[in-house]
Design a protein around this motif. Structure first.
Motif, PDB file in Angstrom:
ATOM      1  N   ARG A  92       1.039   4.124  -3.180  1.00 16.41           N
ATOM      2  CA  ARG A  92       0.676   5.473  -2.553  1.00 16.41           C
ATOM      3  C   ARG A  92       1.779   6.223  -3.125  1.00 16.41           C
ATOM      4  O   ARG A  92       1.777   7.420  -3.766  1.00 16.41           O
ATOM      5  CB  ARG A  92       0.551   5.624  -1.203  1.00 16.41           C
ATOM      6  CG  ARG A  92      -0.842   5.043  -0.927  1.00 16.41           C
ATOM      7  CD  ARG A  92      -0.967   5.518   0.943  1.00 16.41           C
ATOM      8  NE  ARG A  92      -2.435   5.167   1.431  1.00 16.41           N
ATOM      9  CZ  ARG A  92      -2.702   5.394   2.578  1.00 16.41           C
ATOM     10  NH1 ARG A  92      -1.809   5.879   3.311  1.00 16.41           N
ATOM     11  NH2 ARG A  92      -3.738   5.098   3.032  1.00 16.41           N
TER      12      ARG A  92
ATOM     13  N   ASN B 275      -0.925  10.570   1.715  1.00 17.17           N
ATOM     14  CA  ASN B 275      -0.663  10.359   0.269  1.00 17.17           C
ATOM     15  C   ASN B 275       0.562   9.645  -0.224  1.00 17.17           C
ATOM     16  O   ASN B 275       0.663   8.562  -0.944  1.00 17.17           O
ATOM     17  CB  ASN B 275      -0.845  11.601  -0.865  1.00 17.17           C
ATOM     18  CG  ASN B 275      -2.465  12.015  -0.583  1.00 17.17           C
ATOM     19  OD1 ASN B 275      -3.250  11.417  -0.504  1.00 17.17           O
ATOM     20  ND2 ASN B 275      -2.314  13.323  -1.003  1.00 17.17           N
TER      21      ASN B 275
ATOM     22  N   GLU C  69       0.905  -1.099  -0.121  1.00 16.15           N
ATOM     23  CA  GLU C  69       0.184   0.083  -0.283  1.00 16.15           C
ATOM     24  C   GLU C  69       0.736   1.265   0.012  1.00 16.15           C
ATOM     25  O   GLU C  69       0.543   2.128  -0.756  1.00 16.15           O
ATOM     26  CB  GLU C  69      -0.954  -0.126   1.268  1.00 16.15           C
ATOM     27  CG  GLU C  69      -1.912   1.184   1.115  1.00 16.15           C
ATOM     28  CD  GLU C  69      -2.943   1.155   2.491  1.00 16.15           C
ATOM     29  OE1 GLU C  69      -3.442   2.036   2.664  1.00 16.15           O
ATOM     30  OE2 GLU C  69      -2.590   0.247   3.352  1.00 16.15           O
TER      31      GLU C  69
ATOM     32  N   GLY D 103       2.007   7.462   2.052  1.00 15.92           N
ATOM     33  CA  GLY D 103       2.156   6.462   2.939  1.00 15.92           C
ATOM     34  C   GLY D 103       3.211   6.595   4.022  1.00 15.92           C
ATOM     35  O   GLY D 103       3.750   5.677   4.652  1.00 15.92           O
TER      36      GLY D 103
END
Length: 257
Positions: free
Chosen positions: A33, A202, A29, A204
């Motif tokens: 990002r 945004n 993730e 991460g």
């Protein structure tokens, strides 16, 4: 000796599978990002919209399978013959809210996709996720939902505007309530870090927000940030490069707040 060493190495390799899976998911993730943050605004908006469409379609299909047309012993009756426009409008509204899986999947896909895409664009333009961007996204998703679902019969434009305004008002109210109760302590201080927080999320890199606060690197200092300033607040080289690159690419962050 070999057997004892191999048996002692096995526990070292075997950790908690759930924690390992969670760590991999978070790493993926964060990487996604970071990749998204480097893309132009139209690429990020397109990908975000596509993800919202898929999520909304899946949710709508699931909800549609539980509605009247999805297996209930009381299916929706057909519209009466020679019905007047007002009656047909009421029937279309009921059909939009109680359609089968495909109808609901289409409606929710349009609604969530539009909301996600507009939110992404507004966040990039304004440099933070605020109530104006949230209400704009809700207006767009509500208007498109009205047009696609057929709820606007016989005047689709007026109904789309009315639905968009209603969605925006509700979303604005929920946004304000969420802001009021999410972090009751330190709200006045956090207002100086709203753009910084949005940028780090945004990318991460949320865990480095405390580093910004320790160094008093507020939103006003974002256009002035240098590698040495980030190094002084103990941010590693990789995240420093991502932060500086994002500030350089984002006009809302590169100019004075």
């Amino acid at each position: 000796m070999a057997s004892s060493s191999s048996s002692s190495a096995a526990p070292a390799r075997g950790g908690n599978p759930l924690e390992e899976l969670t760590g991999r998911v978070k790493a993926l993730e964060a990487g996604f990002r970071a990749w998204m943050a480097k893309q132009p605004i139209h690429v990020e908006a397109a990908v975000t919209t596509a993800v919202g469409v898929v999520q909304g379609g899946a949710l709508g299909g699931l909800m549609g399978s539980l509605t009247a047309d999805g297996g209930s012993p009381f299916p929706m009756p057909p519209p009466p013959p020679n019905a007047n426009p007002q009656a047909m409008a009421s029937f279309k509204q009921a059909q939009a809210l109680a359609g089968g899986p495909l109808v609901q999947a289409r409606n929710f896909a349009v609604m969530t996709g539009a909301n996600a895409g507009i939110s992404c664009v507004m966040r990039r333009i304004r440099g933070a996720e605020d109530i104006q961007g949230s209400m704009a996204a809700a207006f767009g998703s509500g208007a498109l939902f009205s047009l696609v679902s057929g709820m606007g019969t016989p005047n689709p434009v007026a109904s789309a505007i009315t639905s968009g305004v209603a969605f925006a008002v509700f979303q604005g109210g929920f946004f304000m309530i969420g802001q009021k109760f999410s972090k009751p302590q330190g709200v006045s201080e956090d207002t100086y870090y709203s753009s910084t927080r949005s940028m780090l999320q945004n990318l991460g890199l949320e865990k480095y927000e405390k580093n910004f606060k320790k160094g008093l690197l507020t939103d006003h200092t974002l256009p002035l940030l240098t590698d040495s300033a980030l190094r002084d607040v103990k941010i590693p080289p990789g995240p420093r490069l991502l932060i500086l690159d994002r500030i350089k690419r984002d006009p809302g962050l590169a100019k004075a707040q």
